[in-house]
Design a protein around this motif. Structure first.
Motif, PDB file in Angstrom:
ATOM      1  N   GLY A  16      87.265 -27.014  49.881  1.00  0.00           N
ATOM      2  CA  GLY A  16      86.348 -25.691  50.217  1.00  0.00           C
ATOM      3  C   GLY A  16      84.650 -26.501  49.783  1.00  0.00           C
ATOM      4  O   GLY A  16      85.063 -27.236  49.119  1.00  0.00           O
ATOM      5  N   LEU A  17      84.092 -26.493  50.580  1.00  0.00           N
ATOM      6  CA  LEU A  17      82.366 -26.843  50.336  1.00  0.00           C
ATOM      7  C   LEU A  17      82.153 -25.237  50.479  1.00  0.00           C
ATOM      8  O   LEU A  17      82.053 -24.236  50.890  1.00  0.00           O
ATOM      9  CB  LEU A  17      82.503 -27.410  51.998  1.00  0.00           C
ATOM     10  N   ARG A  18      81.228 -25.506  49.439  1.00  0.00           N
ATOM     11  CA  ARG A  18      80.421 -24.294  48.919  1.00  0.00           C
ATOM     12  C   ARG A  18      78.737 -24.295  48.873  1.00  0.00           C
ATOM     13  O   ARG A  18      78.360 -25.796  48.351  1.00  0.00           O
ATOM     14  CB  ARG A  18      80.932 -23.487  48.453  1.00  0.00           C
ATOM     15  N   ARG A  19      77.750 -23.978  49.471  1.00  0.00           N
ATOM     16  CA  ARG A  19      76.545 -24.253  49.159  1.00  0.00           C
ATOM     17  C   ARG A  19      76.138 -22.755  47.964  1.00  0.00           C
ATOM     18  O   ARG A  19      76.008 -21.905  49.010  1.00  0.00           O
ATOM     19  CB  ARG A  19      75.767 -24.464  50.321  1.00  0.00           C
ATOM     20  N   GLY A  20      74.921 -23.488  47.401  1.00  0.00           N
ATOM     21  CA  GLY A  20      74.775 -21.663  47.358  1.00  0.00           C
ATOM     22  C   GLY A  20      73.460 -22.974  46.408  1.00  0.00           C
ATOM     23  O   GLY A  20      73.181 -23.225  46.819  1.00  0.00           O
ATOM     24  N   SER A  21      72.264 -21.282  45.753  1.00  0.00           N
ATOM     25  CA  SER A  21      71.330 -22.052  44.840  1.00  0.00           C
ATOM     26  C   SER A  21      71.468 -20.919  43.485  1.00  0.00           C
ATOM     27  O   SER A  21      71.305 -20.106  43.768  1.00  0.00           O
ATOM     28  CB  SER A  21      69.963 -21.516  45.783  1.00  0.00           C
ATOM     29  N   PHE A  22      70.152 -21.113  42.912  1.00  0.00           N
ATOM     30  CA  PHE A  22      69.658 -20.027  41.855  1.00  0.00           C
ATOM     31  C   PHE A  22      68.737 -20.442  41.237  1.00  0.00           C
ATOM     32  O   PHE A  22      68.159 -22.028  41.320  1.00  0.00           O
ATOM     33  CB  PHE A  22      70.883 -19.964  40.297  1.00  0.00           C
ATOM     34  N   LEU A  23      68.572 -19.849  39.986  1.00  0.00           N
ATOM     35  CA  LEU A  23      67.144 -19.660  40.013  1.00  0.00           C
ATOM     36  C   LEU A  23      66.660 -19.974  38.445  1.00  0.00           C
ATOM     37  O   LEU A  23      68.186 -19.617  37.302  1.00  0.00           O
ATOM     38  CB  LEU A  23      65.562 -18.169  39.528  1.00  0.00           C
ATOM     39  N   ILE A  24      66.114 -20.943  37.569  1.00  0.00           N
ATOM     40  CA  ILE A  24      65.804 -21.238  36.634  1.00  0.00           C
ATOM     41  C   ILE A  24      64.893 -21.755  35.640  1.00  0.00           C
ATOM     42  O   ILE A  24      63.798 -21.168  36.420  1.00  0.00           O
ATOM     43  CB  ILE A  24      66.266 -23.082  36.111  1.00  0.00           C
ATOM     44  N   PHE A  29      63.216 -25.591  31.764  1.00  0.00           N
ATOM     45  CA  PHE A  29      63.642 -27.303  32.852  1.00  0.00           C
ATOM     46  C   PHE A  29      62.809 -28.096  31.902  1.00  0.00           C
ATOM     47  O   PHE A  29      62.951 -29.390  32.226  1.00  0.00           O
ATOM     48  CB  PHE A  29      63.331 -26.397  34.029  1.00  0.00           C
ATOM     49  N   LYS A  30      61.291 -27.517  31.748  1.00  0.00           N
ATOM     50  CA  LYS A  30      59.724 -28.550  30.841  1.00  0.00           C
ATOM     51  C   LYS A  30      61.595 -29.352  29.742  1.00  0.00           C
ATOM     52  O   LYS A  30      60.758 -30.488  29.407  1.00  0.00           O
ATOM     53  CB  LYS A  30      59.026 -28.465  30.587  1.00  0.00           C
ATOM     54  N   PRO A  33      65.457 -31.787  31.383  1.00  0.00           N
ATOM     55  CA  PRO A  33      65.745 -30.919  32.828  1.00  0.00           C
ATOM     56  C   PRO A  33      67.161 -30.961  33.167  1.00  0.00           C
ATOM     57  O   PRO A  33      68.209 -30.298  33.193  1.00  0.00           O
ATOM     58  CB  PRO A  33      65.206 -31.726  33.737  1.00  0.00           C
ATOM     59  N   ASP A  34      67.913 -32.477  32.887  1.00  0.00           N
ATOM     60  CA  ASP A  34      68.499 -32.892  33.213  1.00  0.00           C
ATOM     61  C   ASP A  34      69.595 -31.926  32.542  1.00  0.00           C
ATOM     62  O   ASP A  34      71.123 -31.784  32.983  1.00  0.00           O
ATOM     63  CB  ASP A  34      69.091 -34.345  32.437  1.00  0.00           C
ATOM     64  N   TRP A  35      69.393 -31.449  31.001  1.00  0.00           N
ATOM     65  CA  TRP A  35      71.090 -30.837  30.215  1.00  0.00           C
ATOM     66  C   TRP A  35      70.775 -29.395  31.136  1.00  0.00           C
ATOM     67  O   TRP A  35      72.134 -28.724  31.530  1.00  0.00           O
ATOM     68  CB  TRP A  35      70.584 -30.751  29.002  1.00  0.00           C
ATOM     69  N   TYR A  36      69.900 -28.735  31.196  1.00  0.00           N
ATOM     70  CA  TYR A  36      69.240 -27.247  31.569  1.00  0.00           C
ATOM     71  C   TYR A  36      70.380 -26.653  32.678  1.00  0.00           C
ATOM     72  O   TYR A  36      70.812 -25.677  33.269  1.00  0.00           O
ATOM     73  CB  TYR A  36      68.166 -26.823  31.944  1.00  0.00           C
ATOM     74  N   ILE A  37      69.546 -27.971  33.588  1.00  0.00           N
ATOM     75  CA  ILE A  37      70.332 -28.061  35.466  1.00  0.00           C
ATOM     76  C   ILE A  37      71.754 -28.773  35.422  1.00  0.00           C
ATOM     77  O   ILE A  37      73.155 -27.607  35.900  1.00  0.00           O
ATOM     78  CB  ILE A  37      69.561 -28.945  36.009  1.00  0.00           C
ATOM     79  N   GLY A  38      72.534 -29.545  34.493  1.00  0.00           N
ATOM     80  CA  GLY A  38      73.603 -29.627  34.109  1.00  0.00           C
ATOM     81  C   GLY A  38      74.815 -27.864  34.113  1.00  0.00           C
ATOM     82  O   GLY A  38      75.245 -27.931  34.046  1.00  0.00           O
ATOM     83  N   ILE A  39      74.048 -27.500  33.036  1.00  0.00           N
ATOM     84  CA  ILE A  39      74.693 -25.948  32.459  1.00  0.00           C
ATOM     85  C   ILE A  39      74.273 -24.978  33.112  1.00  0.00           C
ATOM     86  O   ILE A  39      75.840 -24.775  33.601  1.00  0.00           O
ATOM     87  CB  ILE A  39      73.929 -25.659  30.965  1.00  0.00           C
ATOM     88  N   LYS A  40      73.454 -24.908  34.115  1.00  0.00           N
ATOM     89  CA  LYS A  40      73.473 -24.374  35.197  1.00  0.00           C
ATOM     90  C   LYS A  40      74.272 -24.036  35.821  1.00  0.00           C
ATOM     91  O   LYS A  40      74.924 -23.107  37.304  1.00  0.00           O
ATOM     92  CB  LYS A  40      72.367 -24.030  35.587  1.00  0.00           C
ATOM     93  N   ALA A  41      74.535 -25.668  36.645  1.00  0.00           N
ATOM     94  CA  ALA A  41      75.146 -25.837  37.654  1.00  0.00           C
ATOM     95  C   ALA A  41      76.732 -25.773  37.212  1.00  0.00           C
ATOM     96  O   ALA A  41      77.485 -25.693  37.775  1.00  0.00           O
ATOM     97  CB  ALA A  41      75.583 -27.378  37.744  1.00  0.00           C
TER      98      ALA A  41
END
Length: 51
Positions: A16-24, A29-30, A33-41
């Motif tokens: 399956g191919l999925r695309r999406g977006s989310f707000l952080i 993030f400041k 950034p890498d850890w926070y986006i990784g957790i949300k992803a």
């Protein structure tokens, strides 16, 4: 901040191919950034697997 993600999942032969977006939070993030986006992803991917 808006993050856009695209995943290709292969679960037991079912692809399956999925695309999406989310707000952080800009504040979180400041801090790290890498850890926070990784957790949300990770959370977003887990929701896709559960569907």
């Amino acid at each position: 901040m808006k993050v856009v993600i695209m995943t290709k999942l292969n679960i037991e032969g079912s692809r399956g191919l999925r695309r999406g977006s989310f707000l952080i939070s800009d504040y979180e993030f400041k801090k790290n950034p890498d850890w926070y986006i990784g957790i949300k992803a990770y959370e977003w991917i887990q929701k896709q697997i559960a569907q």
